[in-house]
Motif scaffolding. Structure first.
Motif, mmCIF file in Angstrom:
data_model
loop_
_atom_site.group_PDB
_atom_site.id
_atom_site.type_symbol
_atom_site.label_atom_id
_atom_site.label_comp_id
_atom_site.label_asym_id
_atom_site.label_seq_id
_atom_site.Cartn_x
_atom_site.Cartn_y
_atom_site.Cartn_z
ATOM 1 N N ALA A 67 0.842 -1.198 0.000
ATOM 2 C CA ALA A 67 0.000 0.000 0.000
ATOM 3 C C ALA A 67 0.875 1.245 0.000
ATOM 4 O O ALA A 67 1.987 1.252 0.533
ATOM 5 C CB ALA A 67 -0.910 -0.019 1.222
ATOM 6 N N GLU A 68 0.380 2.324 -0.615
ATOM 7 C CA GLU A 68 1.137 3.559 -0.663
ATOM 8 C C GLU A 68 1.204 4.185 0.717
ATOM 9 O O GLU A 68 0.262 4.143 1.494
ATOM 10 C CB GLU A 68 0.477 4.530 -1.639
ATOM 11 C CG GLU A 68 0.497 4.038 -3.096
ATOM 12 C CD GLU A 68 -0.116 5.063 -4.027
ATOM 13 O OE1 GLU A 68 -0.530 6.120 -3.524
ATOM 14 O OE2 GLU A 68 -0.153 4.807 -5.234
ATOM 15 N N ILE A 69 2.350 4.820 0.989
ATOM 16 C CA ILE A 69 2.550 5.466 2.277
ATOM 17 C C ILE A 69 1.913 6.847 2.240
ATOM 18 O O ILE A 69 2.140 7.639 1.323
ATOM 19 C CB ILE A 69 4.053 5.561 2.602
ATOM 20 C CG1 ILE A 69 4.662 4.150 2.640
ATOM 21 C CG2 ILE A 69 4.289 6.288 3.910
ATOM 22 C CD1 ILE A 69 6.148 4.157 2.873
ATOM 23 N N GLU A 70 1.099 7.165 3.237
ATOM 24 C CA GLU A 70 0.435 8.465 3.314
ATOM 25 C C GLU A 70 1.413 9.543 3.732
ATOM 26 O O GLU A 70 2.290 9.318 4.573
ATOM 27 C CB GLU A 70 -0.724 8.395 4.316
ATOM 28 C CG GLU A 70 -1.849 7.452 3.908
ATOM 29 C CD GLU A 70 -2.666 8.008 2.751
ATOM 30 O OE1 GLU A 70 -2.540 9.214 2.476
ATOM 31 O OE2 GLU A 70 -3.415 7.237 2.129
ATOM 32 N N ASP A 71 1.239 10.745 3.112
ATOM 33 C CA ASP A 71 2.033 11.899 3.501
ATOM 34 C C ASP A 71 1.373 12.562 4.706
ATOM 35 O O ASP A 71 0.188 12.914 4.671
ATOM 36 C CB ASP A 71 2.132 12.886 2.340
ATOM 37 C CG ASP A 71 3.126 14.000 2.624
ATOM 38 O OD1 ASP A 71 3.718 13.989 3.717
ATOM 39 O OD2 ASP A 71 3.290 14.880 1.760
ATOM 40 N N GLN A 72 2.110 12.748 5.767
ATOM 41 C CA GLN A 72 1.530 13.299 6.989
ATOM 42 C C GLN A 72 1.067 14.738 6.801
ATOM 43 O O GLN A 72 0.087 15.165 7.421
ATOM 44 C CB GLN A 72 2.555 13.224 8.122
ATOM 45 C CG GLN A 72 2.941 11.806 8.502
ATOM 46 C CD GLN A 72 3.929 11.764 9.651
ATOM 47 O OE1 GLN A 72 4.320 12.808 10.169
ATOM 48 N NE2 GLN A 72 4.334 10.562 10.044
ATOM 49 N N ASP A 73 1.738 15.516 5.961
ATOM 50 C CA ASP A 73 1.339 16.912 5.752
ATOM 51 C C ASP A 73 -0.001 17.005 5.044
ATOM 52 O O ASP A 73 -0.756 17.980 5.243
ATOM 53 C CB ASP A 73 2.410 17.653 4.946
ATOM 54 C CG ASP A 73 3.727 17.733 5.710
ATOM 55 O OD1 ASP A 73 3.671 17.663 6.964
ATOM 56 O OD2 ASP A 73 4.795 17.858 5.084
ATOM 57 N N GLU A 74 -0.326 16.042 4.199
ATOM 58 C CA GLU A 74 -1.606 16.082 3.489
ATOM 59 C C GLU A 74 -2.782 15.746 4.398
ATOM 60 O O GLU A 74 -3.929 16.021 4.056
ATOM 61 C CB GLU A 74 -1.560 15.100 2.317
ATOM 62 C CG GLU A 74 -0.552 15.484 1.239
ATOM 63 C CD GLU A 74 -0.549 14.500 0.087
ATOM 64 O OE1 GLU A 74 -1.313 13.501 0.189
ATOM 65 O OE2 GLU A 74 0.187 14.704 -0.893
ATOM 66 N N GLU A 121 -7.387 24.788 8.877
ATOM 67 C CA GLU A 121 -7.691 25.240 10.225
ATOM 68 C C GLU A 121 -6.798 24.581 11.260
ATOM 69 O O GLU A 121 -6.612 25.101 12.365
ATOM 70 C CB GLU A 121 -9.149 24.950 10.577
ATOM 71 C CG GLU A 121 -9.564 23.496 10.401
ATOM 72 C CD GLU A 121 -10.111 23.227 8.994
ATOM 73 O OE1 GLU A 121 -10.777 22.183 8.830
ATOM 74 O OE2 GLU A 121 -9.870 24.054 8.096
ATOM 75 N N ASP A 122 -6.188 23.422 10.893
ATOM 76 C CA ASP A 122 -5.271 22.793 11.831
ATOM 77 C C ASP A 122 -3.968 23.569 11.941
ATOM 78 O O ASP A 122 -3.284 23.511 12.971
ATOM 79 C CB ASP A 122 -4.982 21.351 11.403
ATOM 80 C CG ASP A 122 -6.224 20.487 11.449
ATOM 81 O OD1 ASP A 122 -7.117 20.800 12.253
ATOM 82 O OD2 ASP A 122 -6.306 19.513 10.687
ATOM 83 N N LEU A 123 -3.613 24.296 10.877
ATOM 84 C CA LEU A 123 -2.373 25.060 10.869
ATOM 85 C C LEU A 123 -2.537 26.456 11.433
ATOM 86 O O LEU A 123 -1.541 27.151 11.659
ATOM 87 C CB LEU A 123 -1.827 25.142 9.441
ATOM 88 C CG LEU A 123 -1.525 23.790 8.754
ATOM 89 C CD1 LEU A 123 -1.077 24.015 7.326
ATOM 90 C CD2 LEU A 123 -0.479 23.007 9.527
ATOM 91 N N ALA A 124 -3.786 26.930 11.660
ATOM 92 C CA ALA A 124 -4.024 28.286 12.171
ATOM 93 C C ALA A 124 -3.656 28.357 13.637
ATOM 94 O O ALA A 124 -3.931 27.441 14.416
ATOM 95 C CB ALA A 124 -5.482 28.662 11.968
ATOM 96 N N LYS A 125 -3.034 29.493 14.019
ATOM 97 C CA LYS A 125 -2.625 29.689 15.398
ATOM 98 C C LYS A 125 -3.836 30.093 16.221
ATOM 99 O O LYS A 125 -4.550 31.034 15.869
ATOM 100 C CB LYS A 125 -1.550 30.761 15.480
ATOM 101 C CG LYS A 125 -0.999 30.979 16.880
ATOM 102 C CD LYS A 125 0.103 32.021 16.877
ATOM 103 C CE LYS A 125 0.641 32.242 18.276
ATOM 104 N NZ LYS A 125 1.716 33.273 18.302
#
Length: 342
Positions: A225-232, A237-241
């Motif tokens: 199976a392909e390895i998922e990219d964690q950044d994707e 909204e998860d990156l908003a401070k």
């Protein structure tokens, strides 16, 4: 009467028996020996040894000299082979040598009164294994009533022979046991190979075999199976401070106040306090240090007047010359000039 044995040419055979005063017993052993000598030929040999001499230690068998050992072959097979005799026979056999043994046994562990036999078929096989033999096989055959009567009268000297025969009929068996010596001699040793490290030069050659890996993840394979990219996996909204409003309590109440150091309002003790009033902690009074009277100080150790070599690290007289207890230390002259005059 003896049991016949077919030997091969060139074999070395050992006969172990008890040559009693009975002429028929001696003749049977001699006939068996002559038959074996004729079978092995000039290239083989047939030796005889008394079982009583081996038991008493008067005879010692040479190590690894015989291909076959035949023990107690002549009727009535009254010899009970001890662990010492079996150990000597095992030592005399060559590796993978064969033992053929004849002995009287009982059909069960419950003995017959007046009968000197106490060993069963299972006991005989166990004794052979304890002596070091392998591949033990035992066949039994009941002793006939005439044979029991002969044993009771002539060998065991029982006064009530007929009563004994009626009691022991079918319980006394003739056991024919065969066993083999392991494929190594007693005291043999062999070197153990733990493998040698492959040299670096041989490891890099084309003929070197690559070591097997415990597991491997093949990314290029379609089966994996392909390895998922964690950044994707993260949304915008998860990156908003987060701001202060988003961290406020849902009920709009002010956050719970914590007790400060040296609390006097009772918040530290868990009392209900008014949040509008600020806590006014009290400061602990500073401890005043009493100045040290260098002149009238009393020595606790008694070494202050002796000089720096005897004083403690916190002594107030450090750096001063020695003096008599009770007198004031006075430095004479001027400290601006050296005492040494050239």
């Amino acid at each position: 009467m003896t049991y016949s044995y077919t030997a091969k040419p060139g074999q070395a055979i050992l006969l172990v028996a008890r040559a009693s005063g009975d002429a028929s017993n001696v003749d049977a052993l001699q006939q068996l020996r002559d038959s074996l000598v004729a079978q092995v030929g000039s290239s083989g040999k047939v030796d005889f040894e008394q079982v009583d001499r081996i038991e008493e230690g008067a005879a010692t068998l040479a190590s690894a000299q015989y291909d076959v050992a035949i023990a107690n072959p002549a009727i009535p097979h009254t010899v009970e082979h001890s662990s010492k005799v079996l150990g000597q026979v095992l030592l005399a056999l060559k590796p993978s040598g064969t033992l053929v043994l004849y002995e009287l046994v009982l059909d069960a562990a419950n003995g017959v009164e007046g009968l000197p036999i106490t060993r069963t078929q299972e006991d005989l096989e166990q004794q052979l294994k304890f002596a070091g033999f392998i591949d033990t096989r035992t066949e039994v055959q009941p002793v006939s009533e005439p044979g029991l009567l002969e044993l009771a009268k002539n060998h065991w000297k029982l006064s009530t022979a007929k009563d004994f025969v009626a009691l022991a009929a079918g319980r006394v068996l003739t056991a024919t046991a065969s066993a083999a010596k392991p494929a190594y001699n007693v005291g043999a040793a062999a070197a153990l190979s733990f493998g040698k490290k492959v040299k670096a030069k041989e490891a890099t050659s084309s003929n070197a075999i690559a070591p097997k890996k415990a597991w491997m993840l093949n990314v290029d394979s379609d089966d994996e199976a392909e390895i998922e990219d964690q950044d994707e996996l993260l949304e915008e909204e998860d990156l908003a401070k987060p701001d202060a409003a988003s961290l406020a309590r849902p009920d709009g109440a002010a956050p719970k106040r914590k007790a400060c150091k040296n609390c006097t309002c009772g918040l530290a003790e868990g009392n209900m306090v008014d949040d509008s009033e600020a806590c006014k902690p009290t400061e602990k009074p500073k401890r005043l240090t009493k100045p040290v009277d260098v002149v009238n100080v009393k020595s606790a150790c008694g070494n202050c007047s002796l000089g720096d070599a005897f004083r403690c690290s916190s002594c107030p007289y450090l750096g001063q010359p020695s003096f008599k207890p009770g007198e004031k230390v006075v430095l004479g002259g001027s400290m601006l000039f050296d005492d040494f005059m050239p």
